[in-house]
Design a protein around this motif. Structure first.
Motif, short mmCIF file in Angstrom:
data_model
loop_
_atom_site.label_atom_id
_atom_site.label_comp_id
_atom_site.label_asym_id
_atom_site.label_seq_id
_atom_site.Cartn_x
_atom_site.Cartn_y
_atom_site.Cartn_z
N UNK A 151 6.87 -8.23 -7.62
CA UNK A 151 6.23 -9.41 -6.79
C UNK A 151 6.56 -9.50 -5.45
N UNK A 152 7.70 -8.96 -5.24
CA UNK A 152 8.40 -8.74 -3.69
C UNK A 152 7.48 -7.52 -3.14
N UNK B 90 0.66 2.85 -8.10
CA UNK B 90 -0.33 1.69 -8.39
C UNK B 90 -0.32 1.07 -9.49
N UNK C 151 4.69 -6.98 -3.85
CA UNK C 151 3.03 -7.30 -3.64
C UNK C 151 3.06 -8.55 -2.43
N UNK C 152 4.03 -9.23 -2.38
CA UNK C 152 4.29 -10.18 -1.40
C UNK C 152 4.75 -9.51 0.07
N UNK D 201 0.87 -1.19 -0.01
CA UNK D 201 0.17 0.15 0.01
C UNK D 201 0.96 1.17 0.00
N UNK E 237 10.11 -7.69 -12.92
CA UNK E 237 8.86 -8.53 -12.78
C UNK E 237 8.89 -8.86 -11.23
N UNK E 238 10.08 -9.48 -11.04
CA UNK E 238 10.22 -10.34 -9.64
C UNK E 238 10.26 -8.94 -8.34
N UNK F 73 0.85 -4.60 -20.48
CA UNK F 73 0.06 -3.72 -19.78
C UNK F 73 0.15 -2.48 -19.54
N UNK G 170 0.40 -2.91 -9.31
CA UNK G 170 -0.95 -3.71 -9.25
C UNK G 170 -0.92 -4.53 -10.60
N UNK G 171 -0.97 -3.85 -11.61
CA UNK G 171 -1.14 -4.21 -12.82
C UNK G 171 -0.52 -5.04 -13.46
N UNK G 172 0.70 -5.52 -12.88
CA UNK G 172 1.86 -6.53 -13.28
C UNK G 172 0.99 -7.71 -13.40
N UNK G 173 1.29 -8.47 -14.54
CA UNK G 173 0.72 -9.83 -14.67
C UNK G 173 1.74 -10.70 -14.73
N UNK G 174 3.06 -10.50 -14.58
CA UNK G 174 4.17 -11.36 -14.21
C UNK G 174 4.36 -12.07 -15.80
#
Lengths: 198, 751
Positions: A58-59, A28, A61-62, A19, A54-55, A89, A31-35
C-alpha cells in the motif's frame, strides 16, 4: 509488533514511484494486492517487520518512496514462501520482495545489515564462482564500518575456537574453472531480466 | 361427510417393536367403531397400499386413516385420488421413535392419537377445488427494463401470452442510459455491449408478446387468473385480463441532492454514476465544468448506501459499476489515474475477475471513509479520507472528476414522487399502532403500503404491494424469492432487492416461472406456494357475519375485500390457505372442508385426560406444519426423547389458532398448552408473514379467559422454533413441563 507510523503528512497519491515498482520483473503484481492481509498473518517474521507485506504494497501504491526504502520489511523476508502459497490473488510475494531488495540495493539504500550481507555474498560468488566464508565476513564488516568491526573483534574467542576445529578456513578456495564463462552467463541473464521488465 | 373411515395401522419402522399394535386395533375398531381396521408390517409397500386400495374399492371407504409415519413422507404412496380423504396419524416419529418403547404412557399416546384423528375424520370432507370462470393464463409484465423484458421473453417462449406494459415511449429501461455493461460472459473481464436493439427486436418479433409503451396502469382488480387491468395509453383506457403479474419496475438512483457532504452541488465536477454513463456515452470523458479531458478521477463508493441516514442497505451494483466506469476512462487514456474510495469491494462471483482486471489496469482502490470533499485550483477537487488500511489520514488532490456511487431506491418506495425514507415508514407504522391501541383488541401493525401509483390494486388493504423493508415489496428474501405479499404478483429485478444486470436477468426468468406456476395452479383451483397444490379454500357462512373486519384486516395476502356493508368478499384465487382468517373470526364462520375450528375442537376433546391422582399431566401442543412439525419429526428421526405427556395437533399456521381451542382444552383439564410457531418480527420466518405474531397477540387476550376459569395465564405459552431447532425441542418441552409442575395440576380436571 513494530508498527511504524507513516509520516504525518497526508498521503498524496502520486503514481510515479508506483510505476517505477510496476516496471520491475514481478512489480506489476503489487497492483493485484487486495489488502486482505493473508500475507501478514502468514509471515513468520511479521513481528519484527516495520510494515507487513500488505502495508508495504500500500505504501508503494500511495507513492511513499522514502518510507518504503527505509523500511526493513523486504530485508526481514526469510523467503519461506508461506505468503506466496497462501495469497488468494496468487501474488508471488517472495519474488516481489526479491525485486524490491534488488531495487533498494541499486539505489543505494544499504543501511540494513542484510543488505551488506547480500552484497558481500554476491561479490564472493561472482568473483570466485564459489563462496568463501572468510571473504564474506571480511567484506561484510568492511561495508558495515568501524563500529561493526569492533563488535566483530569482540567475538574473537569464538573465532579462534572455530579456527581450531577447522570450522573457518583461512586460505581462500581456488576460483572455479571457466569463471569468465560463468560471469558472462550471469551478465547475460541480468541484461535479459532488465529487458523483460521493460 | 365422511362416514366410512378405514384405519390402517403400520407396524413397520420399529412401530411394532415399541407399541402393542393389537391394542391400537382394539381402540380403533371397538372404541372408535371404525368399520375397517387392518394392520400391515409394511404399509407403504406394494402389498400394504394394495390392501388399502382393495378396501376402498370393496367397502367404499371415503376416509382413510394411515397410522404410521409422518405426512411429510410417503404422501405419494398414500394418495388415493381426490374423493378419498387421507389423514395421516403420526405414531412413528412422534411416538415410536421419540418415546420410551413398550411403556404404558407411550401406548396411551398412540391410542390417543388414533382417537383424535378418528374424531377429526367424523367431520372431515374431501375438498373440491374452486375453479373460477373465464380464467386467463396471460402473464402481465409491468416494466420493460432488463428484468421485465427477460420475464416477457421467457414466458412467451414457454408459450404464454404476455402483456408488457412500459411507462416510457421505448423499451429498455435503465439499459437506455448506460454505455456498456459489466461482463456476464467468460472470461468476465471485457466490457459488453448492452445489446438493447436485439433484445427489443426479440420482443417485437414474438407474436405472444403484446407491448404497451407510454402506458401506465390505472387499476388492477380481481386476483390470480382474474386480474382485470385497466391500462391507460395515450389517453385511451384498455382493459386486459391477466392471470399473473410480474412487477419489474426497477429502481432509480438515490437523490444526489442529499449527498452535499460528498460535494454534490458544490462543483459541477461532482457527478453521479448515471451522469457519468451519459458522459461516456457521448464519447470523450471530459469535465462538465470546462470540457477538459479527465486525467484523474475518483469514485466514492457507498455514497448514501450503507448509511443509516440515507439508504441503510447495500445497493449491490455500485461496486461493479464503478469498476466498469473506471475502465471506461482507462480505455480512453491508459495513463489516466482512477481512485476508488470504498468501504468493501463487493465483487461477488465471477466479478472478481473484473475487479482484478481493473487492478491490473492500475485503478487504485483505497479503503477509507471520505471525510471531506473540497475544491482545489483550476476546477480540480480534493478528497480527504481516513485510510482504514494504513490507519492514517489520506488525501487525493488535483482530481478532475468525482463520481458518487449513489445507490438505488426501488420505484415502490415513492409516494407521489416523494421518496418515503425510513422516517416516513416508521411514522406510518406508529400511526397504525395508535389506532390499534385505541380499539379493544391489540393488533399486529398492518404492513406499510406506500401508494407508489404503480399497480393501483383494488384491494381492501391498500393499492400497492406491502413493503417488506426500505420500500422493497418482497416477502422473504431467502425463503420465497419473487413472492410478494399479494398472491399472483411477483417482483423481479431491482424493485425486489438491489441487484445488478446479471442478477436482473436471472430474476426475470425466476419471476416468469413463478407467474407460470401461479396461472397453472389457479387453473386447477389449487394454492400456490407454500401450500402448493392444496385445493381446499375457505368457506364463509356470511349469514352469521358481524362485519367485525378482522378477517379482512388480518389476511396476510389481502385476499378478502369488503362490500359497502363491511361483509367480507373472498377472492379464492388470491387465497393461500393459511387459514389466518379462520383463527381471526370471533364468530367462527370461516372453515375449510378439511380444516376447521370444530374439527380441531373435536380432536382436542378426543384424547383422554387422566384424573389428578394418576399424576399424568397432559400438555397440548399446537404446532405449525411448516417448521414446528418438521422439527418435531426430525427430533424423532434423531431418536431424541420427548416428554411423554404431550399431545400434538398440527395446524396450518399458528395464525389459524382459535382461542376457543385453548378454552376447550383448559376446561377439559389439560394442564398446559404450548404453541410452536415460526419466528416473527423483523426477520420473520413465518410462511404466512404474520401467523405466529397474530397467535401471540391473540394469546395476550387469553389470560382473561383463563382468569375467568381461575387458571394461571402461564399455562399457555408460545415458543418459536425453526426447522433446524429440533435439538432444542426436548429441552423446550422439559422447561415448559417444569413450569406446569410448579403450577400444579389443572383444577378443572374431572369436571
Amino acid at each position: 509488533m513494530v508498527d511504524n507510523k507513516i509520516s504525518s503528512a497526508p498521503i498524496k497519491y502520486d503514481n510515479t514511484f508506483a510505476k517505477e515498482i510496476y516496471s520491475l520483473e514481478n512489480g506489476h503484481y503489487v497492483k493485484m494486492c487486495m489488502q486482505c492481509g493473508m500475507c501478514a498473518v502468514s509471515c513468520a517474521t511479521r513481528q519484527i517487520m516495520d510494515y507487513s507485506p500488505r502495508r508495504l504494497f500500500n505504501l508503494i501504491r500511495a507513492g511513499k518512496k522514502e518510507e518504503f526504502m527505509r523500511s526493513n520489511t523486504m530485508w526481514m523476508c526469510t523467503t519461506c514462501c508461506m505468503c506466496k502459497v497462501r495469497c488468494p490473488r496468487g501474488i508471488p510475494l517472495v519474488d516481489v520482495m526479491h525485486d524490491l531488495k534488488a531495487l533498494a540495493l541499486k539505489q543505494g539504500y544499504v543501511e540494513y545489515p542484510q543488505a551488506a550481507f547480500y552484497q558481500a555474498m554476491w561479490a564472493e560468488a561472482f568473483g570466485r564462482g564459489r563462496v568463501f566464508e572468510g571473504g564474506i565476513m571480511a567484506r561484510f564488516y568492511l561495508k558495515r564500518g568501524w563500529n561493526e568491526i569492533k563488535k566483530a573483534l569482540g567475538m574473537k574467542d569464538l573465532g579462534m575456537e572455530m579456527l581450531k576445529h577447522g570450522r573457518m578456513p583461512i586460505v581462500p578456495p581456488r576460483k572455479i574453472k571457466g569463471l569468465k564463462s560463468l560471469q558472462q552467463i550471469i551478465q547475460r541473464a541480468q541484461s535479459l531480466q532488465e529487458k523483460e521488465a521493460k | 361427510m365422511a362416514k366410512k373411515t378405514g384405519v390402517f395401522i403400520c407396524s413397520g419402522c420399529g412401530i411394532g417393536e415399541s407399541l402393542d399394535v393389537d391394542a391400537l386395533v382394539k381402540v380403533a375398531a371397538k372404541e372408535c367403531k371404525a368399520p375397517v381396521c387392518k394392520t400391515n408390517g409394511f404399509l407403504c409397500g406394494k402389498e400394504g397400499v394394495e390392501l388399502i386400495k382393495q378396501d376402498i374399492a370393496a367397502g367404499e371407504l371415503d376416509c382413510v386413516l394411515v397410522v404410521g409415519c409422518s405426512n411429510r413422507v410417503n404422501y405419494e404412496a398414500f394418495d388415493f385420488g381426490p374423493s378419498v380423504v387421507v389423514e395421516r396419524v403420526n405414531i412413528r416419529e412422534q411416538v415410536a421413535w421419540s418415546q420410551q418403547p413398550n411403556d404404558e404412557d407411550t401406548q396411551a399416546m398412540a391410542e390417543d392419537y388414533i382417537r383424535m384423528y378418528m374424531a377429526k375424520a367424523k367431520t372431515v370432507e374431501a375438498p373440491e377445488p374452486y375453479i373460477a370462470e373465464n380464467l386467463s393464463k396471460t402473464i402481465m409484465v409491468v416494466g420493460g427494463g432488463l428484468a421485465g423484458m427477460t420475464a416477457a421473453i421467457e414466458a412467451a417462449k414457454a408459450n404464454y401470452q404476455v402483456l408488457l406494459v412500459e411507462k416510457e415511449a421505448a423499451l429498455g429501461g435503465w439499459l437506455n442510459k448506460v454505455y456498456k455493461l459489466a461482463p456476464v460472459k467468460a472470461p468476465h473481464t471485457e466490457l459488453e455491449d448492452t445489446n438493447l436493439e436485439a433484445r427489443i427486436a426479440e420482443i417485437n418479433d414474438n407474436p405472444n408478446i403484446k407491448v404497451y409503451t407510454s402506458a401506465v396502469i390505472e387499476k388492477t382488480a380481481g386476483g390470480p387468473g382474474l386480474f382485470d387491468v385497466t391500462i391507460k395509453q395515450n389517453g385511451n383506457e384498455i382493459i386486459e385480463r391477466a392471470g399473473a403479474i410480474v412487477l419489474a419496475t426497477g429502481a432509480v438512483p438515490y437523490n444526489p441532492e442529499k449527498l452535499g457532504h460528498l460535494g454534490f452541488g458544490m462543483s459541477p465536477n461532482v457527478i453521479t454514476q448515471s451522469m457519468f454513463e451519459e458522459i461516456a456515452k457521448k464519447g470523450t470523458i471530459t469535465r462538465p465544468s470546462d470540457g477538459k479531458e479527465v486525467k484523474k478521477i475518483a469514485f466514492i463508493q457507498c455514497a448514501g448506501s450503507r448509511d443509516q441516514e440515507h439508504l441503510p442497505y447495500c445497493s449491490a451494483a455500485c461496486c461493479i459499476e464503478s469498476i466498469k466506469q473506471s475502465l471506461y476512462l482507462k480505455e480512453q487514456d491508459p495513463e489516466a489515474q482512477a481512485y476508488v474510495f470504498y468501504k468493501d469491494i463487493r465483487s461477488s462471483g465471477q466479478y472478481e475477475h473484473f475487479y482484478k482486471k481493473a487492478q491490473m489496469a492500475g485503478v487504485m482502490f483505497i479503503k477509507g471513509d471520505v471525510t471531506d470533499v473540497s475544491e482545489g485550483d483550476e476546477g480540480t477537487l480534493v478528497i480527504e479520507a481516513d485510510d482504514l488500511l494504513m490507519g492514517d489520514k489520506t488525501m487525493a488532490d488535483e482530481i478532475d472528476l468525482i463520481v458518487l456511487a449513489n445507490g438505488m431506491v426501488p420505484t415502490t418506495a415513492f409516494e407521489e414522487g416523494v421518496y418515503m425514507g425510513l422516517g416516513a415508514v416508521a411514522a406510518v407504522t406508529e400511526g397504525a399502532g395508535e389506532a390499534a391501541a385505541s380499539c379493544d383488541a391489540p393488533a399486529v401493525p398492518p404492513a406499510t403500503i406506500i401508494k407508489s401509483n404503480i399497480l393501483n390494486l383494488q384491494y381492501r388493504q391498500g393499492p400497492e404491494l406491502p413493503d417488506l423493508k426500505y420500500g422493497f415489496p418482497d416477502s422473504h428474501y431467502i425463503c420465497f424469492p419473487y413472492e410478494t405479499r399479494r398472491t399472483g404478483i411477483y417482483a423481479a429485478g431491482s424493485v425486489r432487492r438491489p441487484m445488478d444486470m446479471g442478477q436482473s436477468v436471472g430474476d426475470g426468468v425466476g419471476a416468469a416461472l413463478k407467474a407460470i406456476q401461479c396461472v397453472e395452479l389457479t387453473e386447477q383451483g389449487a394454492a400456490v406456494h407454500p401450500r402448493a397444490l392444496d385445493i381446499s379454500f375457505p368457506d364463509f357462512q356470511l349469514t352469521r357475519c358481524t362485519q367485525c373486519k378482522r378477517c379482512t384486516d388480518e389476511c396476510p395476502f389481502g385476499a378478502i375485500n369488503e362490500d359497502e356493508k363491511g361483509n367480507p368478499l373472498i377472492n379464492p384465487t388470491r387465497c393461500r390457505r393459511c387459514s389466518t382468517c379462520m383463527g381471526a373470526c370471533p364468530e367462527r364462520i370461516i372453515s375449510f372442508k378439511n380444516y376447521s375450528v370444530p374439527m380441531i375442537g373435536n380432536m382436542l376433546k378426543a384424547f383422554e385426560v387422566p384424573e389428578e391422582d394418576e399424576e399424568k399431566p397432559r400438555i397440548l401442543i399446537f404446532a405449525c406444519e411448516n417448521d414446528a412439525i418438521p422439527a418435531i419429526d426430525m427430533a424423532g428421526i434423531s431418536r431424541l426423547q420427548l416428554n411423554a405427556w404431550i399431545r400434538i395437533i398440527p395446524v396450518r399456521c399458528l395464525g389459524s389458532l382459535s382461542l376457543v381451542w385453548i378454552n376447550d382444552a383448559m376446561s377439559r383439564g389439560v394442564d398446559g398448552v404450548l404453541l410452536l410457531g415460526c419466528k416473527h418480527g423483523d426477520d420473520y420466518q413465518c410462511h404466512f408473514m404474520k401467523g405466529s405474531e397474530l397467535a401471540e397477540i391473540r394469546l395476550s387476550k387469553v389470560s382473561e379467559t383463563l382468569d375467568r376459569l381461575g387458571l394461571e395465564s402461564e399455562r399457555v405459552q408460545a415458543r418459536t422454533v425453526s426447522i433446524m431447532d429440533y435439538e432444542v425441542i426436548p429441552k423446550m418441552l422439559a422447561e415448559f413441563m417444569e413450569k406446569i409442575e410448579e403450577l400444579g395440576p389443572n383444577p378443572m380436571k374431572g369436571f
